[in-house]
Design a protein around this motif. Structure first.
Motif, PDB file in Angstrom:
ATOM      1  N   LEU A 113      -7.396  -3.473  -1.525  1.00 44.88           N
ATOM      2  CA  LEU A 113      -6.500  -4.282  -0.692  1.00 44.88           C
ATOM      3  C   LEU A 113      -7.307  -5.160   0.262  1.00 44.88           C
ATOM      4  O   LEU A 113      -6.948  -6.322   0.500  1.00 44.88           O
ATOM      5  CB  LEU A 113      -5.557  -3.377   0.093  1.00 44.88           C
ATOM      6  CG  LEU A 113      -4.438  -4.056   0.895  1.00 44.88           C
ATOM      7  CD1 LEU A 113      -3.624  -4.984   0.009  1.00 44.88           C
ATOM      8  CD2 LEU A 113      -3.538  -3.010   1.538  1.00 44.88           C
ATOM      9  N   LEU A 157      -7.574   1.203  -0.566  1.00 42.18           N
ATOM     10  CA  LEU A 157      -7.730   0.407   0.651  1.00 42.18           C
ATOM     11  C   LEU A 157      -8.798  -0.666   0.456  1.00 42.18           C
ATOM     12  O   LEU A 157      -8.647  -1.803   0.906  1.00 42.18           O
ATOM     13  CB  LEU A 157      -8.100   1.308   1.826  1.00 42.18           C
ATOM     14  CG  LEU A 157      -6.972   2.190   2.371  1.00 42.18           C
ATOM     15  CD1 LEU A 157      -7.533   3.246   3.318  1.00 42.18           C
ATOM     16  CD2 LEU A 157      -5.935   1.336   3.097  1.00 42.18           C
ATOM     17  N   PHE A 208       0.862  -1.182   0.000  1.00 44.20           N
ATOM     18  CA  PHE A 208       0.000   0.000   0.000  1.00 44.20           C
ATOM     19  C   PHE A 208       0.896   1.229   0.000  1.00 44.20           C
ATOM     20  O   PHE A 208       1.813   1.351   0.822  1.00 44.20           O
ATOM     21  CB  PHE A 208      -0.901  -0.002   1.242  1.00 44.20           C
ATOM     22  CG  PHE A 208      -1.819   1.190   1.328  1.00 44.20           C
ATOM     23  CD1 PHE A 208      -2.936   1.279   0.514  1.00 44.20           C
ATOM     24  CD2 PHE A 208      -1.561   2.217   2.225  1.00 44.20           C
ATOM     25  CE1 PHE A 208      -3.785   2.375   0.579  1.00 44.20           C
ATOM     26  CE2 PHE A 208      -2.406   3.313   2.306  1.00 44.20           C
ATOM     27  CZ  PHE A 208      -3.515   3.396   1.477  1.00 44.20           C
TER      28      PHE A 208
END
Length: 294
Positions: A227, A224, A164
């Protein structure tokens, strides 16, 4: 010919009994342990494969546990981003309200300041296990989450990770000693200050700043979310793969308890018969004495 020096029948019965006892001991070991291949001497190939795959499966389970930690970090960052989006939306509403000429911009500024303080608080609190993905300086290294363990064709092992870009998506570059955030996605939003002298053009500029921040925050939330999806999929896959490996190992080394139970009963019966046969063979030599009786 009958000999008092060598009892051929007894020797034969004894060899049979020894063979049966060896088989019985092996079967009892399988029944008690549950393993058909408990050690290398039982089957070198199967033992080697099961030992290697068992070790890999333990590593896969450890990676799955690490996925849980990674998921918690992502969830924490995502929750902070969602909360910050709501606050920035509220700042946007205040700026729209400030465009009304009759409003008290000084009072609106008091509200905006509190919202800015809330943004700093949200980012500062978005920490899990000592890591805060919402506060990262420009150029900071990407944060990684362990998402798997694989064995390559050449026998080498590898831990796979998902990353990330915290320096790209962090809300702030830093939080100062007073708890005020700066830089990052929201750095410019923190610079919004209203006063009675603020012009409509300045308000438009502030709105552009807020819209830009909202766009970047939406991108961060999407990153996010992606992910999160990857972690969820990998967690499900890792669990399925672990079960498949365990089943494969079981087929190689586990004992078939129905078969072993049947063997055990048969061998116990054979043992009793072999003992009886040996007893008969030993007693036959006693019959020789009758030949010398008057």
């Amino acid at each position: 010919m009958t000999s008092i020096l060598t009892n051929v029948a007894a020797n034969s019965a004894l060899q049979t009994l020894r063979g049966i006892n060896d088989s019985l001991e092996q079967t009892q070991g399988r029944v008690s342990s549950g393993y058909r291949v408990a050690e290398a001497s039982d089957n070198v190939a199967y033992w080697s494969i099961s030992t290697t795959m068992g070790s890999d499966n333990n590593a896969l389970k450890a990676a799955n546990d690490a996925l849980g930690v990674g998921a918690a970090k992502v969830d924490t960052a995502y929750a902070a981003m969602e909360a910050a989006l709501d606050v920035v939306d509220e700042i946007k509403s205040k700026l729209v309200t400030a465009n009304e000429g009759s409003t008290d911009k000084e009072q609106i500024q008091l509200e905006i300041k509190k919202l800015q303080e809330q943004l700093s608080s949200i980012a500062q609190g978005a920490s899990f296990s000592g890591e805060n993905w919402m506060v990262a300086a420009a150029g900071a290294a990407d944060e990684t989450v362990v998402d798997g363990f694989i064995r390559n064709d050449d026998g080498t092992v590898e831990v796979t990770t998902a990353s990330f870009e915290v320096s790209t998506y962090a809300m702030f570059g830093e939080i100062d000693d007073d708890g005020v955030g700066s830089d990052g996605i929201l750095g410019n939003v923190m610079g919004i200050v209203l006063s009675d002298a603020t012009t409509p053009a300045q308000l438009d500029g502030f709105l552009v700043t807020v819209e830009s921040a909202l766009s970047e925050m939406t991108n961060a939330g999407a990153a996010l979310g992606a992910l999160q999806t990857r972690i969820d999929l990998q967690t499900t896959y890792a669990g399925t793969l672990s079960d498949a490996i365990e089943e494969g190992i079981s087929r190689l080394v586990d004992a078939d308890m129905e078969e072993e139970s049947a063997k055990l009963s048969a061998l116990q019966t054979q043992q009793q018969l072999a003992v009886q046969s040996l007893s008969i063979a030993n007693s036959s030599s006693q019959n020789i004495l009758s030949l010398f009786q008057q």
